[in-house]
Design a protein around this motif. Structure first.
Motif, short mmCIF file in Angstrom:
data_model
loop_
_atom_site.label_atom_id
_atom_site.label_comp_id
_atom_site.label_asym_id
_atom_site.label_seq_id
_atom_site.Cartn_x
_atom_site.Cartn_y
_atom_site.Cartn_z
N LYS A 155 0.84 -1.17 0.02
CA LYS A 155 -0.15 0.04 0.16
C LYS A 155 0.82 1.36 0.03
CE LYS A 155 -4.55 -0.76 1.52
NZ LYS A 155 -5.81 -0.36 2.66
N GLN A 156 1.87 1.48 0.83
CA GLN A 156 3.00 2.46 0.93
C GLN A 156 3.48 2.73 -0.43
OE1 GLN A 156 5.45 2.44 4.27
NE2 GLN A 156 3.76 2.65 5.70
N LYS A 157 3.81 1.61 -1.07
CA LYS A 157 4.54 1.83 -2.18
C LYS A 157 3.76 2.27 -3.49
CE LYS A 157 7.22 -1.05 -5.69
NZ LYS A 157 7.50 -2.64 -5.93
N LYS A 158 2.35 1.72 -3.46
CA LYS A 158 1.54 2.02 -4.37
C LYS A 158 0.69 3.60 -4.24
CE LYS A 158 -0.28 -0.10 -7.00
NZ LYS A 158 0.02 -0.52 -8.49
N VAL A 159 0.98 3.97 -3.09
CA VAL A 159 0.64 5.58 -2.74
C VAL A 159 2.01 6.39 -3.17
CG1 VAL A 159 0.15 7.39 -1.06
CG2 VAL A 159 -1.11 5.06 -0.76
N LEU A 160 2.92 6.09 -2.92
CA LEU A 160 3.88 6.89 -3.14
C LEU A 160 4.14 6.85 -4.75
CD1 LEU A 160 6.73 8.28 -2.28
CD2 LEU A 160 7.87 6.11 -2.47
N ASP A 161 3.96 5.88 -5.36
CA ASP A 161 4.10 6.09 -6.79
C ASP A 161 2.87 6.98 -7.59
OD1 ASP A 161 4.62 5.06 -9.29
OD2 ASP A 161 3.42 3.36 -9.50
N ILE A 162 1.98 6.89 -6.77
CA ILE A 162 0.72 7.47 -7.47
C ILE A 162 0.92 9.22 -6.96
CG2 ILE A 162 -1.62 8.45 -6.97
CD1 ILE A 162 -2.38 5.31 -6.47
N VAL A 163 1.43 9.66 -5.96
CA VAL A 163 1.71 10.82 -5.56
C VAL A 163 3.04 11.35 -6.47
CG1 VAL A 163 0.48 10.73 -3.39
CG2 VAL A 163 2.91 10.47 -3.26
N GLN A 164 3.88 10.66 -6.71
CA GLN A 164 4.96 10.99 -7.46
C GLN A 164 4.81 11.44 -8.69
OE1 GLN A 164 7.78 7.79 -6.46
NE2 GLN A 164 8.99 9.17 -5.19
N GLU B 227 2.58 6.98 10.10
CA GLU B 227 3.57 6.11 9.26
C GLU B 227 3.41 6.44 7.88
OE1 GLU B 227 1.90 2.02 9.95
OE2 GLU B 227 2.56 1.93 12.04
N LEU B 228 2.53 6.79 7.48
CA LEU B 228 2.45 6.98 5.86
C LEU B 228 3.10 8.42 5.72
CD1 LEU B 228 1.46 6.43 2.90
CD2 LEU B 228 -0.81 7.45 3.64
N PHE B 229 2.77 9.31 6.52
CA PHE B 229 3.27 10.54 6.49
C PHE B 229 4.90 10.49 6.38
CE2 PHE B 229 5.38 14.13 8.63
CZ PHE B 229 5.48 15.25 7.74
N ASP B 230 5.43 9.77 7.47
CA ASP B 230 6.86 9.71 7.38
C ASP B 230 7.46 9.02 6.14
OD1 ASP B 230 6.97 10.57 10.01
OD2 ASP B 230 7.03 8.84 11.17
N HIS B 231 6.74 7.94 5.45
CA HIS B 231 7.21 7.29 4.35
C HIS B 231 7.10 8.22 3.22
CE1 HIS B 231 7.87 3.92 1.59
NE2 HIS B 231 6.64 4.39 1.12
N LEU B 232 6.13 8.93 3.13
CA LEU B 232 6.08 9.96 2.09
C LEU B 232 7.20 11.19 2.06
CD1 LEU B 232 2.25 10.13 1.41
CD2 LEU B 232 3.74 8.62 0.24
N ASN C 103 -8.15 6.93 -0.49
CA ASN C 103 -8.44 6.09 0.69
C ASN C 103 -7.39 5.12 0.83
OD1 ASN C 103 -11.00 7.19 1.30
ND2 ASN C 103 -11.80 6.43 -0.62
N TYR C 104 -6.22 5.62 1.50
CA TYR C 104 -5.17 4.47 2.02
C TYR C 104 -5.87 3.38 2.77
CZ TYR C 104 -0.94 3.09 4.25
OH TYR C 104 0.34 2.29 4.55
N ASP C 105 -6.71 3.78 3.47
CA ASP C 105 -7.49 2.77 4.51
C ASP C 105 -8.91 2.98 3.95
OD1 ASP C 105 -5.23 1.67 5.76
OD2 ASP C 105 -5.47 3.15 7.33
#
Length: 437
Positions: free
Chosen positions: A228-237, A256-261, A315-317
């Motif tokens: 999920k984190q990888k997919k969100v990062l791909d989308i927002v980039q 957690e997601l904020f830190d990752h992005l 919707n991440y979750d």
């Protein structure tokens, strides 16, 4: 422009005010609610985010203010500081045409002494959070006993946040002929009991808006849980929004997601109930000033934060309560804007997707690959294909013989035989269909 509002018998001054805020036609809830408030009736309305409910009560309340009376005449209660500030701003926008009407906001996390000074100026319209309004009322700074209209906005969230007790105390301090104007996305049992106590039986105005708004594209993207984190990062980039909101189900998940992005260099903000009041105020100013491209948020933002022109929601979750899905996606596609509502789901969240679809939403089944959304087969088609595969395998199982003596590599050999048989069966099926056509 505001001719459509003439049906409410507003005077020219109000029609000019409506024109200034660029309203052209009343929404469905405004059609139903404004006449009742103008007639002095109690109102209970069930409607969702983006329906135009705020102005459904603000316009008639402002119109009915008697400037000759130097005391609060309407009290508007909101469950969050952000929503109270937002309602105050909406009120001030209309009051540009009514400089003689005073409105003031009273919210937690601000200087009580300054609030007492504002209260002493007897605003005609009081807007605030229940605890702060109750505190000022009990201290004697805010005299509400002559107010004849009380708005309880986002009433179901009020109950969730434990504000029923201070609302109850405020209501008991008002006159017997006070009119209650209650707006809620749902009508839970605790709210029904409260309504019965204060206004008895009253018709609930239900605005059942179509789930899929034409101005919103609803993407449904399958992912594995750990991706999920990888997919969100791909989308927002790859997407540059006007401003985008990414919703998580908890503060911890949001952090957690904020830190990752953030560590990946994404221009991202963070907004949830775990922030201190000053931090929340600071973040809201940054969000509205478009300091960020993306904001990771909890559901507090879905109900209490209105961002004009937000273009994307992710919707991440998936929320456990489907009403919050409506509040989240309702952040985009508002007014003249279009928007995208992107929902990621894992195999163990299929049942939640079923619930959302049962509520009337339909999705475009897509994946995000090489910087763009591409259409894929629906999840029901994919599930059907798996069933067919399983059925075909059962049908052919007897034709793959297990060797008498088990030798190394026999499982691989049996699998190859099965794959060959399945391929031949598909070819036969395809040839039959060609002949039929």
């Amino acid at each position: 422009m505001s001719n459509a509002f003439k049906r409410f018998n507003f005077d020219d001054k109000m029609l000019e005010a409506i024109e200034k805020i660029k309203f052209t036609h009343p929404t469905l809830i405004q059609e139903r609610v404004i006449p009742k408030i103008l007639k002095g009736e109690n109102v209970v309305a069930q409607s969702e985010t983006g329906s135009g409910k705020s102005h459904a009560f603000l316009l008639p309340l402002i119109y009915k203010v008697d400037v000759e009376k130097n005391h609060p005449q309407a009290v508007i209660l909101a469950p969050t500081r952000e929503l109270a500030k937002q309602l105050h701003k909406m009120t001030l926008d209309v009051l540009e045409s009514y400089p003689e009407i005073r409105a003031a906001a009273f919210i937690g996390g601000t200087d009580v002494n300054k609030d007492e000074q504002k209260a002493n100026r007897s605003p005609h319209i009081v807007i605030g959070t229940p605890s702060r309004v109750k505190g000022l009322m009990q201290s004697g700074a805010l005299d509400l006993h002559l107010a004849d209209k009380v708005v309880i906005d986002e009433a179901d969230l009020m109950i969730d946040l434990g504000f029923l007790e201070p609302i109850d105390e405020i209501a008991r301090a008002l006159s017997d002929d006070v009119r209650l104007l209650v707006f809620s996305a749902t009508i839970p049992e605790a709210l029904r009991i409260f309504l019965k106590k204060y206004i008895g039986e009253v018709e609930t105005i239900i605005i059942d808006t179509p789930k899929n708004k034409p101005s919103i594209h609803y993407n449904l993207v399958p992912v594995r849980g750990e991706e999920k984190q990888k997919k969100v990062l791909d989308i927002v980039q790859h997407i540059t929004p006007y401003i985008g909101l990414i919703f998580a189900n908890s503060r911890e998940r949001a952090d957690e997601l904020f830190d990752h992005l953030n560590s990946a260099g994404v221009n991202v903000g963070l907004f949830h109930g775990g922030l201190k009041p000053r931090e929340r105020t600071k973040e809201i100013k940054k969000i509205r000033a478009l300091h960020y491209e993306w904001v990771v948020a909890s559901d507090l933002a879905a109900r209490g934060l209105d961002i004009d022109g937000a273009s994307h929601v992710i919707n991440y979750d998936i929320p456990k309560e489907i009403e919050f899905f409506t509040h989240r996606v309702g952040r985009v596609g508002r007014g003249e804007y279009e928007g995208n509502a992107i929902t990621l789901y894992t195999p163990d969240e299929e049942h939640l997707i079923n619930l959302i679809e049962n509520k009337g939403y339909t999705f475009s089944h897509e994946d995000f690959k090489r910087g763009e959304f591409v259409e894929i087969k629906s999840r029901t088609q994919r599930a059907s294909r798996k069933k067919k595969e399983s059925s075909l395998e059962s049908k052919l199982a007897h034709r793959v013989k297990r060797p008498g003596k088990v030798k190394p590599g026999y499982k691989k050999k049996m699998k190859n035989e099965m794959d060959t048989l399945k391929q031949n069966e598909r070819k036969k099926y395809s040839m039959k269909n060609k002949k039929k056509r």
